[in-house]
Design an enzyme around this catalytic site. Structure first.
Site, PDB file in Angstrom:
ATOM      1  N   THR A 233      -1.142 -12.721 -24.638  1.00 40.84           N
ATOM      2  CA  THR A 233       0.073 -12.599 -23.831  1.00 40.84           C
ATOM      3  C   THR A 233      -0.181 -11.559 -22.749  1.00 40.84           C
ATOM      4  OG1 THR A 233       1.131 -10.878 -25.190  1.00 40.84           O
ATOM      5  CG2 THR A 233       1.480 -13.165 -25.848  1.00 40.84           C
ATOM      6  N   ILE A 309      -2.294  -6.896 -20.153  1.00 42.58           N
ATOM      7  CA  ILE A 309      -2.633  -7.833 -21.229  1.00 42.58           C
ATOM      8  C   ILE A 309      -2.188  -7.233 -22.550  1.00 42.58           C
ATOM      9  CG2 ILE A 309      -4.501  -8.939 -22.519  1.00 42.58           C
ATOM     10  CD1 ILE A 309      -6.102  -9.152 -19.997  1.00 42.58           C
ATOM     11  N   GLU A 310      -1.512  -8.039 -23.357  1.00 41.22           N
ATOM     12  CA  GLU A 310      -1.127  -7.634 -24.716  1.00 41.22           C
ATOM     13  C   GLU A 310      -1.581  -8.734 -25.669  1.00 41.22           C
ATOM     14  OE1 GLU A 310       0.098  -5.011 -26.048  1.00 41.22           O
ATOM     15  OE2 GLU A 310       1.206  -3.857 -24.543  1.00 41.22           O
ATOM     16  N   ASN A 311      -2.826  -8.652 -26.138  1.00 41.01           N
ATOM     17  CA  ASN A 311      -3.302  -9.622 -27.119  1.00 41.01           C
ATOM     18  C   ASN A 311      -2.527  -9.463 -28.424  1.00 41.01           C
ATOM     19  OD1 ASN A 311      -5.301 -10.705 -25.413  1.00 41.01           O
ATOM     20  ND2 ASN A 311      -6.718  -9.054 -25.949  1.00 41.01           N
TER      21      ASN A 311
END
Length: 595
Positions: A233, A309-311
């Site tokens: 995400t 980015i938020e993995n």
């Protein structure tokens, strides 16, 4: 006592690992798995040697990237600063021209990507993905990426937090085996520091931004929170920001290409996700209006295309690293393809002719739209220990219609003056403004100026420190006009400059990330001279005899404030404040506005 023995002593009897009790996984495979090289490859990364279940230490990482840089004429390794504990913060630079000078790269007619891993050191996916990508650029089949773009890569930004590593770094994250710590050695969160610049890491990042002027800035994180199908995400300031042309480019050009690349490689891209109810997404996904203390919103206010980015923390480290690699590779291709569009968008945003600037946003009254949400089924169970309900994830992929709750409605704006003035004694603030790259005129002679200032009438401080600062929690101000003498070394800061919006949000007290709200001007709240009652009593009588309207003003003040009428000491203070003996700088914010 050694660290391992100390921990064993402290936590004797503790054997449960978070990995053992995490929600079950859905099976995953994708073509991005082909990016992993075998152990016989001379440039296999330390992470790949573990099957991407582990991430190397600072020393191992440094040794590997130094070796890689030495192996290619297209790479160089540079220290951009030292951490609080004295470790070098390393940056790899890739350029086909073999010219690594910052001025050259900033002005070369070529796209430039800047990204880093480990701003939160436990969230280290960007480091291992970047190492693999740089390996493939120099010793694999990705050399063409340098034909149209230059790349800056900080493997580990929070280097001290990175070395505070253990198997107990993050309780809600699926790997790597050992993770670093979220904050730095002074327990400061680097991704809350972009406006106040109190950490060595962000000091270094802002130096890089000013020196190299990147066309895209990417900050790689790993989420907290709920379970869902998405593995990568990411987001940017889409609405309610300060760079509408850049937001339009990211939405119309960049995001569709990155989403397509991730999907083709077997990943599931999604927007930044924050459950409205804190548990699941049945009540909606919240799109917050982040303030410029955060990386991507700092980028927005200074007109630099920026991505957060938020993995997904519940996906395996291996899957997250591969998704990050795919994202970064496509990001390079996209900014190269749309380089001219980016240049125009940045220029348009820098040249906005606003007369006022929003500094506070609220949620829309109704949801902006409804998204097709790739959810994981869940149910609630009642805890036998606490008695409260908690969410349980069922490892079943489902689709939901979820409202999007946007926080992008301006509810408070400030007028933009012609210039700000700051006196030389506030040198720390002047240096911070210069660090941000804000242009200013430094006075070489004494000047007397009539300017507008804000005087605080009421205020309340936060009840505990936040990021090491005592913030001003709430306040009221009134505008006053006064003459101020400015000594050499004082500064005049015109608002007619590219970083106008950043300047305004730092200087205007209504902004949540202003120097005032962060507490840099807290000394203005201290009184240092006081009155004596035996002086004030005869003085009050003389004041009312000479000014017949003063009594009326006192009675109005008593009516408005019943506590004043009951408190003789406060009445003395009220009169004292009507005299020229009162400290004229008391509660005056030392930022002058020139109109």
């Amino acid at each position: 006592m050694k660290k391992s023995l100390l921990l064993a002593f402290l936590f004797t009897g503790f054997s449960t690992m978070a990995q053992e009790v995490m929600p079950p996984l859905l099976p995953w495979s994708g073509s991005s798995e082909k990016l992993i090289v075998g152990s016989d490859n001379p440039w296999v990364t330390p992470g790949e040697l573990s099957g991407l279940t582990e991430s190397p230490t600072y020393d191992v990482t440094t040794e590997w990237v130094k070796k890689l840089a030495d192996s290619s004429p297209f790479l160089t390794l540079k220290s951009i600063g030292k951490s609080e504990q004295g470790r070098n913060i390393w940056m790899l630079i890739a350029s086909k021209s073999q010219n690594f000078d910052s001025e050259f790269l900033a002005n070369e007619d070529k796209a430039l990507l800047f990204f880093h891993g480990g701003i939160h050191a436990g969230e280290i996916d960007g480091k291992d993905a970047g190492m693999m990508l740089f390996r493939d650029i120099t010793h694999g089949n990705k050399s063409e990426l340098l034909d149209e773009a230059n790349i800056l890569f900080i493997p580990i930004l929070n280097v001290d937090g990175h070395e505070r590593r253990s198997a107990y770094g993050r309780v809600n994250q699926r790997g790597p085996l050992e993770m670093g710590w979220r904050t730095n050695a002074r327990n400061l969160n680097l991704n809350r520091d972009y406006t106040k610049i109190e950490t060595d890491g962000i000091d270094a990042v802002i130096d890089v931004i000013n020196a190299y002027d990147p066309d895209l800035y990417v900050d790689v994180h790993v989420t907290d929170g709920a379970d869902y199908q998405y593995d990568v995400t990411y987001g940017y300031v889409k609405t309610g920001g300060y760079s509408p042309a850049i937001s339009k480019f990211l939405f119309e050009n960049f995001q569709p290409e990155v989403d397509q690349a991730l999907s083709k490689a077997g990943h599931i891209p999604g927007p930044l996700l924050f459950a409205a109810n804190g548990d699941d997404f049945t009540e909606g996904n919240v799109a917050f209006s982040f303030s410029p203390r955060f990386s991507h919103t700092y980028g927005d206010v200074r007109h630099m295309p920026s991505i957060l980015i938020e993995n997904h923390s519940l996906k395996p480290f291996r899957q997250r690293v591969l998704g990050t690699y795919v994202f970064l590779e496509q990001a390079i291709k996209s900014i190269s393809k749309h380089y001219q569009t980016i240049q125009k968008a940045v220029a348009d945003d820098q040249n906005q002719q606003e007369k006022s600037l929003p500094v506070k946003f609220a949620f829309r009254e109704t949801p902006a739209d409804t998204m097709d949400f790739k959810a994981i089924a869940s149910h609630k169970e009642k805890s036998q220990i606490t008695g409260a309900e908690y969410v349980v994830w069922d490892a079943k992929a489902i689709s939901q219609k979820v409202p999007s709750l946007l926080m992008d409605v301006p509810v408070q704006s400030v007028e933009i003056p012609k210039a700000y003035w700051v006196s030389s004694e506030w040198s720390e603030l002047i240096e911070k403004l210069q660090k941000h790259g804000i242009e200013m005129e430094i006075l070489s002679t004494l000047q007397e100026k009539e300017l507008e200032f804000s005087k605080v009438s009421e205020y309340k401080m936060g009840n505990q420190p936040y990021e090491g600062m005592m913030r001003v929690q709430s306040f009221e101000t009134e505008k006053i006009s006064r003459s101020q003498t400015y000594l050499p070394g004082s500064v005049r800061i015109p608002t007619d400059q590219d970083l106008k919006e950043l300047l305004v949000v730092l200087m205007e007290e209504e902004s949540v990330d202003s120097f005032f709200q962060w507490g840099f001007f807290n000394t203005i709240f201290s009184r240092t001279e006081y009155m004596e009652t035996y002086i004030m009593e005869p003085m009050m009588k003389q004041m009312m005899e000479k000014n017949t309207e003063l009594k009326q003003k006192l009675e109005e003040a008593k009516t408005a404030d019943l506590e004043l009428a009951k408190n003789p000491r406060r009445i003395y203070s009220w009169f004292y404040e009507q005299t020229p003996y009162i400290d004229q700088n008391w509660k005056v914010i030392p930022v002058g506005r020139e109109w």
